[in-house]
Motif scaffolding. Structure first.
Motif, mmCIF file in Angstrom:
data_model
loop_
_atom_site.group_PDB
_atom_site.id
_atom_site.type_symbol
_atom_site.label_atom_id
_atom_site.label_comp_id
_atom_site.label_asym_id
_atom_site.label_seq_id
_atom_site.Cartn_x
_atom_site.Cartn_y
_atom_site.Cartn_z
ATOM 1 N N THR A 62 0.849 -1.179 0.000
ATOM 2 C CA THR A 62 0.000 0.000 0.000
ATOM 3 C C THR A 62 0.888 1.233 0.000
ATOM 4 O O THR A 62 1.639 1.453 0.951
ATOM 5 C CB THR A 62 -0.894 0.031 1.255
ATOM 6 O OG1 THR A 62 -1.617 -1.190 1.339
ATOM 7 C CG2 THR A 62 -1.862 1.196 1.205
ATOM 8 N N PRO A 63 0.837 2.042 -1.069
ATOM 9 C CA PRO A 63 1.615 3.283 -1.060
ATOM 10 C C PRO A 63 1.014 4.281 -0.076
ATOM 11 O O PRO A 63 -0.190 4.339 0.106
ATOM 12 C CB PRO A 63 1.503 3.796 -2.497
ATOM 13 C CG PRO A 63 0.520 2.948 -3.186
ATOM 14 C CD PRO A 63 0.131 1.822 -2.304
ATOM 15 N N LYS A 64 1.871 5.053 0.560
ATOM 16 C CA LYS A 64 1.451 6.118 1.472
ATOM 17 C C LYS A 64 1.745 7.459 0.805
ATOM 18 O O LYS A 64 2.235 7.511 -0.317
ATOM 19 C CB LYS A 64 2.190 5.992 2.805
ATOM 20 C CG LYS A 64 1.933 4.678 3.521
ATOM 21 C CD LYS A 64 0.486 4.560 3.923
ATOM 22 C CE LYS A 64 0.212 3.273 4.657
ATOM 23 N NZ LYS A 64 -1.193 3.086 4.937
ATOM 24 N N ALA A 65 1.487 8.558 1.491
ATOM 25 C CA ALA A 65 1.671 9.889 0.912
ATOM 26 C C ALA A 65 3.124 10.113 0.507
ATOM 27 O O ALA A 65 4.032 9.937 1.309
ATOM 28 C CB ALA A 65 1.230 10.960 1.890
ATOM 29 N N GLY A 66 3.328 10.479 -0.756
ATOM 30 C CA GLY A 66 4.653 10.763 -1.274
ATOM 31 C C GLY A 66 4.570 11.626 -2.509
ATOM 32 O O GLY A 66 3.504 11.761 -3.116
ATOM 33 N N THR A 67 5.677 12.220 -2.894
ATOM 34 C CA THR A 67 5.709 13.112 -4.051
ATOM 35 C C THR A 67 7.006 12.933 -4.828
ATOM 36 O O THR A 67 8.073 12.806 -4.247
ATOM 37 C CB THR A 67 5.610 14.592 -3.610
ATOM 38 O OG1 THR A 67 4.418 14.771 -2.850
ATOM 39 C CG2 THR A 67 5.558 15.524 -4.802
ATOM 40 N N LEU A 68 6.874 12.933 -6.153
ATOM 41 C CA LEU A 68 8.017 12.963 -7.060
ATOM 42 C C LEU A 68 7.929 14.256 -7.847
ATOM 43 O O LEU A 68 6.866 14.593 -8.371
ATOM 44 C CB LEU A 68 7.995 11.767 -8.015
ATOM 45 C CG LEU A 68 7.997 10.383 -7.385
ATOM 46 C CD1 LEU A 68 7.894 9.318 -8.478
ATOM 47 C CD2 LEU A 68 9.247 10.171 -6.558
ATOM 48 N N LYS A 69 9.055 14.994 -7.927
ATOM 49 C CA LYS A 69 9.064 16.276 -8.634
ATOM 50 C C LYS A 69 10.239 16.336 -9.596
ATOM 51 O O LYS A 69 11.267 15.714 -9.366
ATOM 52 C CB LYS A 69 9.188 17.447 -7.644
ATOM 53 C CG LYS A 69 8.007 17.608 -6.739
ATOM 54 C CD LYS A 69 8.208 18.793 -5.828
ATOM 55 C CE LYS A 69 7.017 18.958 -4.896
ATOM 56 N NZ LYS A 69 7.198 20.081 -3.984
ATOM 57 N N ASN A 115 -8.454 3.653 2.667
ATOM 58 C CA ASN A 115 -7.317 3.029 1.979
ATOM 59 C C ASN A 115 -7.461 3.034 0.460
ATOM 60 O O ASN A 115 -6.976 2.145 -0.216
ATOM 61 C CB ASN A 115 -7.079 1.611 2.495
ATOM 62 C CG ASN A 115 -5.640 1.197 2.304
ATOM 63 O OD1 ASN A 115 -4.740 2.020 2.355
ATOM 64 N ND2 ASN A 115 -5.428 -0.077 2.066
ATOM 65 N N LYS A 116 -8.144 4.036 -0.068
ATOM 66 C CA LYS A 116 -8.267 4.182 -1.517
ATOM 67 C C LYS A 116 -7.177 5.133 -1.993
ATOM 68 O O LYS A 116 -6.969 6.199 -1.416
ATOM 69 C CB LYS A 116 -9.646 4.730 -1.914
ATOM 70 C CG LYS A 116 -10.778 3.779 -1.594
ATOM 71 C CD LYS A 116 -10.675 2.520 -2.403
ATOM 72 C CE LYS A 116 -11.809 1.565 -2.060
ATOM 73 N NZ LYS A 116 -11.658 0.287 -2.712
ATOM 74 N N LEU A 117 -6.492 4.736 -3.035
ATOM 75 C CA LEU A 117 -5.376 5.494 -3.554
ATOM 76 C C LEU A 117 -5.857 6.741 -4.283
ATOM 77 O O LEU A 117 -6.849 6.715 -5.004
ATOM 78 C CB LEU A 117 -4.561 4.619 -4.513
ATOM 79 C CG LEU A 117 -3.296 5.212 -5.098
ATOM 80 C CD1 LEU A 117 -2.266 5.453 -4.006
ATOM 81 C CD2 LEU A 117 -2.726 4.275 -6.147
ATOM 82 N N SER A 118 -5.126 7.818 -4.113
ATOM 83 C CA SER A 118 -5.368 9.060 -4.823
ATOM 84 C C SER A 118 -4.054 9.461 -5.484
ATOM 85 O O SER A 118 -3.020 9.514 -4.813
ATOM 86 C CB SER A 118 -5.821 10.139 -3.838
ATOM 87 O OG SER A 118 -5.976 11.372 -4.489
ATOM 88 N N VAL A 119 -4.081 9.697 -6.774
ATOM 89 C CA VAL A 119 -2.888 10.057 -7.526
ATOM 90 C C VAL A 119 -3.129 11.414 -8.176
ATOM 91 O O VAL A 119 -4.164 11.638 -8.800
ATOM 92 C CB VAL A 119 -2.565 9.001 -8.609
ATOM 93 C CG1 VAL A 119 -1.359 9.418 -9.421
ATOM 94 C CG2 VAL A 119 -2.350 7.635 -7.971
#
Length: 170
Positions: A62-69, A115-119
């Motif tokens: 399960t991915p958690k809050a993260g950011t790629l820039k 636990n629903k993913l948001s992208v």
């Protein structure tokens, strides 16, 4: 081929959930876009950031809050058939994305209480040949059952293939 490192990784062998933080450094935007668009887009530039994952006792993740820039400007060239839909706004988006010069690109991942993913994908830039090169800001937000789809459609071997593609593109 880029730098690879694992820092402070603890991998318990007990049947319980644990969290790891994946640190992403200078990964090719092109290598990320290729599998996501069925090879109908190319890009320049790289992204960096962190994405924590919980590895559950049943082996799912399960991915958690993260950011790629992005670290610098780049370019995305997307074939028109890569964008589904049929209306004036979609047609405009297809034209802009045929030669999109971005100044900023950010990809964020988070989960809601169920636990629903948001992208989220945020792009800023322009297409110099369309609409007098006016600046464009695009914000795409996917939520709902996206996590279920990702977990069902992406096996561990698919993830390993994606990581190999990213590694070879660097």
């Amino acid at each position: 081929r880029g730098n690879r490192a694992v820092k402070d990784a603890k991998m318990p062998f007990a049947k319980k959930a644990y969290t790891i933080v994946v640190m992403v450094k200078a990964v090719s935007v092109d290598a990320l876009l290729q599998p996501l668009t069925g090879n109908r887009a190319t890009a320049t530039g790289t992204v960096s950031g962190t994405v924590p994952f919980t590895i559950n006792a049943d082996g799912t993740f399960t991915p958690k809050a993260g950011t790629l820039k992005t670290e610098a400007p780049g370019k995305i060239v997307m074939q028109p058939d890569a964008i589904a839909g049929n209306n004036a706004h979609i047609d405009m988006l297809r034209e802009v994305m045929q030669d999109f010069h971005y100044s900023n690109l950010a990809l964020s991942v988070s989960n809601d209480a169920k636990n629903k993913l948001s992208v989220g994908l945020a792009l800023e830039g322009n297409n110099p040949a369309k609409y007098d090169g006016r600046p464009v800001k695009l914000n795409v937000h996917l939520s709902g059952d996206v996590l279920d789809f990702v977990q069902q459609s992406m096996s561990t071997s698919d993830a390993q293939k994606l990581l190999k593609q990213v590694d070879h593109a660097q």
